[in-house]
Design a protein around this motif. Structure first.
Motif, PDB file in Angstrom:
ATOM      1  N   LYS A   1       0.920  -1.218   0.019  1.00 31.38           N
ATOM      2  CA  LYS A   1      -0.175  -0.018  -0.103  1.00 31.38           C
ATOM      3  C   LYS A   1       1.021   1.186  -0.101  1.00 31.38           C
ATOM      4  N   MET A   2       1.875   1.037   0.835  1.00 30.14           N
ATOM      5  CA  MET A   2       2.894   2.398   0.839  1.00 30.14           C
ATOM      6  C   MET A   2       3.390   2.696  -0.601  1.00 30.14           C
ATOM      7  N   TRP A   3       3.678   1.470  -1.284  1.00 32.28           N
ATOM      8  CA  TRP A   3       4.236   1.653  -2.612  1.00 32.28           C
ATOM      9  C   TRP A   3       3.234   2.349  -3.403  1.00 32.28           C
ATOM     10  N   TYR A   4       2.187   1.805  -3.363  1.00 33.85           N
ATOM     11  CA  TYR A   4       1.212   2.318  -4.231  1.00 33.85           C
ATOM     12  C   TYR A   4       1.035   3.860  -4.120  1.00 33.85           C
ATOM     13  N   TRP A   5       1.026   4.210  -2.883  1.00 30.24           N
ATOM     14  CA  TRP A   5       0.699   5.809  -2.581  1.00 30.24           C
ATOM     15  C   TRP A   5       1.932   6.752  -3.163  1.00 30.24           C
ATOM     16  N   VAL A   6       3.388   6.091  -2.715  1.00 33.31           N
ATOM     17  CA  VAL A   6       4.301   6.684  -3.024  1.00 33.31           C
ATOM     18  C   VAL A   6       4.493   6.588  -4.828  1.00 33.31           C
ATOM     19  N   CYS A   7       4.132   5.614  -5.280  1.00 32.56           N
ATOM     20  CA  CYS A   7       4.182   5.482  -6.657  1.00 32.56           C
ATOM     21  C   CYS A   7       3.238   6.361  -7.440  1.00 32.56           C
TER      22      CYS A   7
ATOM     23  N   ILE B   1      13.757  21.334  -7.171  1.00 34.82           N
ATOM     24  CA  ILE B   1      14.057  20.761  -5.693  1.00 34.82           C
ATOM     25  C   ILE B   1      13.174  19.535  -5.241  1.00 34.82           C
ATOM     26  N   ILE B   2      11.906  19.986  -5.647  1.00 34.78           N
ATOM     27  CA  ILE B   2      10.866  18.698  -5.545  1.00 34.78           C
ATOM     28  C   ILE B   2      11.269  17.638  -6.294  1.00 34.78           C
ATOM     29  N   HIS B   3      11.583  17.585  -7.437  1.00 38.37           N
ATOM     30  CA  HIS B   3      11.819  16.725  -8.463  1.00 38.37           C
ATOM     31  C   HIS B   3      13.114  15.911  -7.878  1.00 38.37           C
ATOM     32  N   ASN B   4      13.972  16.676  -7.252  1.00 43.81           N
ATOM     33  CA  ASN B   4      14.997  15.561  -6.767  1.00 43.81           C
ATOM     34  C   ASN B   4      14.640  14.880  -5.512  1.00 43.81           C
ATOM     35  N   VAL B   5      14.215  15.680  -4.455  1.00 43.47           N
ATOM     36  CA  VAL B   5      13.834  15.004  -3.348  1.00 43.47           C
ATOM     37  C   VAL B   5      12.748  13.978  -3.318  1.00 43.47           C
ATOM     38  N   MET B   6      11.642  14.099  -4.054  1.00 42.34           N
ATOM     39  CA  MET B   6      10.852  13.224  -4.582  1.00 42.34           C
ATOM     40  C   MET B   6      11.744  11.739  -5.158  1.00 42.34           C
ATOM     41  N   GLY B   7      12.742  12.152  -5.777  1.00 41.12           N
ATOM     42  CA  GLY B   7      13.405  11.044  -6.582  1.00 41.12           C
ATOM     43  C   GLY B   7      14.089  10.355  -5.542  1.00 41.12           C
ATOM     44  N   PHE B   8      14.385  10.821  -4.399  1.00 41.67           N
ATOM     45  CA  PHE B   8      15.136   9.966  -3.395  1.00 41.67           C
ATOM     46  C   PHE B   8      14.121   9.005  -2.974  1.00 41.67           C
ATOM     47  N   ILE B   9      12.865   9.451  -2.644  1.00 40.95           N
ATOM     48  CA  ILE B   9      12.008   8.435  -1.961  1.00 40.95           C
ATOM     49  C   ILE B   9      11.483   7.292  -2.912  1.00 40.95           C
ATOM     50  N   LEU B  10      11.073   7.958  -4.088  1.00 43.03           N
ATOM     51  CA  LEU B  10      10.574   6.919  -5.097  1.00 43.03           C
ATOM     52  C   LEU B  10      11.694   5.914  -5.510  1.00 43.03           C
ATOM     53  N   VAL B  11      12.791   6.400  -5.725  1.00 47.50           N
ATOM     54  CA  VAL B  11      14.038   5.332  -6.112  1.00 47.50           C
ATOM     55  C   VAL B  11      14.108   4.223  -5.091  1.00 47.50           C
ATOM     56  N   ALA B  12      14.115   4.808  -3.559  1.00 48.91           N
ATOM     57  CA  ALA B  12      14.353   3.928  -2.519  1.00 48.91           C
ATOM     58  C   ALA B  12      13.037   2.930  -2.530  1.00 48.91           C
ATOM     59  N   VAL B  13      11.776   3.346  -2.677  1.00 51.22           N
ATOM     60  CA  VAL B  13      10.954   2.564  -2.436  1.00 51.22           C
ATOM     61  C   VAL B  13      10.635   1.566  -3.549  1.00 51.22           C
ATOM     62  N   PHE B  14      11.038   2.072  -4.948  1.00 53.32           N
ATOM     63  CA  PHE B  14      11.160   1.298  -6.156  1.00 53.32           C
ATOM     64  C   PHE B  14      12.154  -0.085  -6.100  1.00 53.32           C
ATOM     65  N   PHE B  15      13.262   0.483  -5.467  1.00 54.05           N
ATOM     66  CA  PHE B  15      14.192  -0.780  -5.356  1.00 54.05           C
ATOM     67  C   PHE B  15      13.570  -1.726  -4.125  1.00 54.05           C
ATOM     68  N   THR B  16      12.849  -1.393  -3.261  1.00 54.24           N
ATOM     69  CA  THR B  16      12.193  -2.051  -2.323  1.00 54.24           C
ATOM     70  C   THR B  16      11.240  -3.043  -2.883  1.00 54.24           C
ATOM     71  N   HIS B  17      10.324  -2.513  -3.890  1.00 53.71           N
ATOM     72  CA  HIS B  17       9.416  -3.150  -4.651  1.00 53.71           C
ATOM     73  C   HIS B  17      10.273  -4.208  -5.442  1.00 53.71           C
ATOM     74  N   ILE B  18      11.213  -3.909  -6.063  1.00 52.35           N
ATOM     75  CA  ILE B  18      11.968  -4.926  -7.017  1.00 52.35           C
ATOM     76  C   ILE B  18      12.470  -6.054  -6.013  1.00 52.35           C
ATOM     77  N   TYR B  19      13.247  -5.692  -4.993  1.00 52.97           N
ATOM     78  CA  TYR B  19      13.603  -6.858  -4.045  1.00 52.97           C
ATOM     79  C   TYR B  19      12.757  -7.847  -3.698  1.00 52.97           C
ATOM     80  N   MET B  20      11.627  -7.259  -3.081  1.00 58.43           N
ATOM     81  CA  MET B  20      10.368  -7.914  -2.538  1.00 58.43           C
ATOM     82  C   MET B  20       9.884  -8.832  -3.712  1.00 58.43           C
ATOM     83  N   ALA B  21       9.588  -8.396  -4.747  1.00 53.04           N
ATOM     84  CA  ALA B  21       8.830  -9.330  -5.752  1.00 53.04           C
ATOM     85  C   ALA B  21       9.998 -10.377  -6.283  1.00 53.04           C
TER      86      ALA B  21
END
Lengths: 300, 199
Positions: free
Chosen positions: A195-201, A242-262
């Motif tokens: 769910k967290m990944w859904y909202w972040v994505c 600024i927003i694009h970079n900061v949001m980028g940190f979060i999205l990339v981190a959670v995206f990696f998590t998504h890949i690892y979990m799956a």
């Protein structure tokens, strides 16, 4: 709301087509406002902030995410290891062709957008020029398929992605992924992590599309945006960067998590989004609330 | 001998907003339509006592923010302080514009997708990293008048000599003499403090 956002994207497109130098929002008459906006008492000092963050932190944080997150997962893999469930039991057809197609379009977009984003961030390492310029163009082009599927993806999974009280328990034990033991987790079709990944994505994705479009089109005129934000044009661009970079940190981190979990944490789980079938044992242990519901309906 | 530090100074009590500098620049460097490396602006227009016209371009700042934020590191600062960049390295991301206090970096539109091309800005008539006075250098960066021992074209053409360019000391001497002649008034040039940090 979404209709409004799509209108906005369309407007951005048109705005750039009909643009001559005389109407420039940056270098024409507006330049005075843009210049005055830099570092004045009453302004947000976004120019100075952007310079400070971009020159000192952004690339390092991205490097931290790029190395840190996979390192954590590598340790998890070594210490806790994969969860393995038998794939010989019954299966349930959970993702139809529509779900899978939408997901795969988003997946391919991400697999281009994220590496090219890193190439831009570490552009000096790659020496600039043609390679990095190509990465920048692909970064923009592959936003289009993602922008097309983000709305259907948001709608098709929103019901499953709403948080409930069980999710607090899931977060307390991080879904049981910190122990080798298989335990029954009382999650619905999507657990709290998903769910967290859904909202972040979805929300993060929208933020990335809009802030990215601003920077891509750069010189456009949408009066409404100025009224809405109270910012000068150049300050909106600075805020976007600024927003694009900061949001980028979060999205990339959670995206990696998504890949690892799956792909790794639960052995073979990735096949469910390829074939559409989820394994009975996986559902029983990891999504027990969903399992009970499916059982009632006689699905397994 | 210490290196000279090159600076721009626009004497606001002399600038008559004729736009000559901007046109001279566009003409000399054969800039494409829509690109103005130098521009005359009037700030605080209509406010008595505050209204002022000045000529603005890349100021070749001491701590050049553009150079700090560039993700591909395409900027380099010459020993005389002139801030230049490599257009063949530049990816046209726009970060330098966001960092610039003067709105100097500009981006021509290129290709079918209308993406931003390599950044263009004032070079203080000092060309770029390519072979000095080569055709290739002219195509990308315009004239390299500094290498020919000439004054940058904007200041050379300025009818009231409001726009000054040169090493810091010579520029300071001219301004000091002018200010003294005006009875101590008019020691203002928009952006001067910001660009050179009073150094």
């Amino acid at each position: 709301m979404r209709k409004y956002i799509y209108t906005l994207i369309a407007l951005l497109g048109f705005a750039t087509v009909a643009f001559g130098a005389a109407d420039s929002q940056i270098w024409g008459e507006m330049r005075i406002q843009n210049i005055l906006g830099y570092g004045q008492e009453e302004s947000l000092k976004l120019g100075a902030w952007f310079t400070f963050l971009q020159s000192k932190y952004f690339a390092w944080v991205f490097l931290g995410v790029l190395i840190g997150v996979p390192t954590v997962f590598f340790l998890h893999y070594k210490i806790v290891g994969q969860k393995v469930f038998p794939h010989s039991h019954n299966k349930h057809y959970a993702f139809n062709l529509f779900h899978r197609t939408i997901h795969q379009v988003a997946a391919v977009s991400f697999m281009v957008i994220i590496p090219t984003g890193f190439i831009i961030v570490f552009g000096d390492f790659f020496g600039g020029g043609t390679l990095v310029r190509m990465a920048k163009n692909l970064h923009g082009i592959f936003t289009i398929p993602f922008a097309i599927v983000i709305l259907p993806m948001a709608l098709m999974w929103i019901k499953e992605a709403i948080f409930n009280l069980e999710d607090i328990k899931w977060f307390m034990i991080l879904g049981g992924y910190l122990s080798k033991k298989k335990r029954i987790i009382n999650a619905t079709q999507f657990n709290a992590g998903q769910k967290m990944w859904y909202w972040v994505c979805i929300l993060g994705g929208l933020v990335m599309i809009l802030s990215g479009a601003m920077m891509f089109f750069m010189d456009f005129k949408i009066e409404m945006l100025h009224n809405l934000t109270g910012l000068s044009h150049i300050d909106m661009l600075r805020a976007s960067a600024i927003i694009h970079n900061v949001m980028g940190f979060i999205l990339v981190a959670v995206f990696f998590t998504h890949i690892y979990m799956a792909a790794v944490a639960i052995k073979g789980a990735i096949h469910s989004i390829i074939t559409g079938y989820v394994e009975e044992e996986e559902v029983k242990f990891l999504h027990n609330a969903w399992y009970k519901k499916l059982k009632e309906k006689g699905k397994f | 001998m210490e290196n000279a530090r090159m600076k721009f100074y626009c004497d606001e009590s002399r600038c008559i907003e004729c736009d000559g500098c901007s046109i001279a620049c566009a003409e000399a460097h054969e800039l494409p339509a829509g690109i103005a490396r130098r521009k005359v602006i009037t700030i605080h227009e209509g406010i008595p006592g505050k209204e002022v016209s000045t000529s603005i371009a890349c100021m070749h700042c001491t701590d050049a923010p553009c150079e700090q934020v560039c993700p591909v590191d395409c900027f380099y600062i010459r020993e005389d302080g002139v801030v230049l960049h490599d257009k063949e390295k530049c990816i046209g991301c726009g970060y330098c514009l966001y960092a610039c206090p003067f709105g100097a970096p500009q981006f021509p539109r290129e290709g079918i997708f209308g993406s931003k091309g390599a950044m263009d800005k004032c070079t203080m008539c000092a060309g770029g990293p390519l072979a000095t006075n080569s055709h290739h250098e002219f195509e990308l960066y315009g004239q390299n008048r500094i290498a020919e021992g000439k004054v940058p074209v904007c200041a050379a053409m300025c009818s009231t000599k409001a726009l000054l360019v040169g090493d810091a000391e010579s520029v300071s001497n001219v301004i000091r003499a002018r200010v003294a002649a005006r009875g101590g008034k008019g020691f203002n040039s928009y952006g001067w403090d910001k660009a050179y940090k009073n150094q």
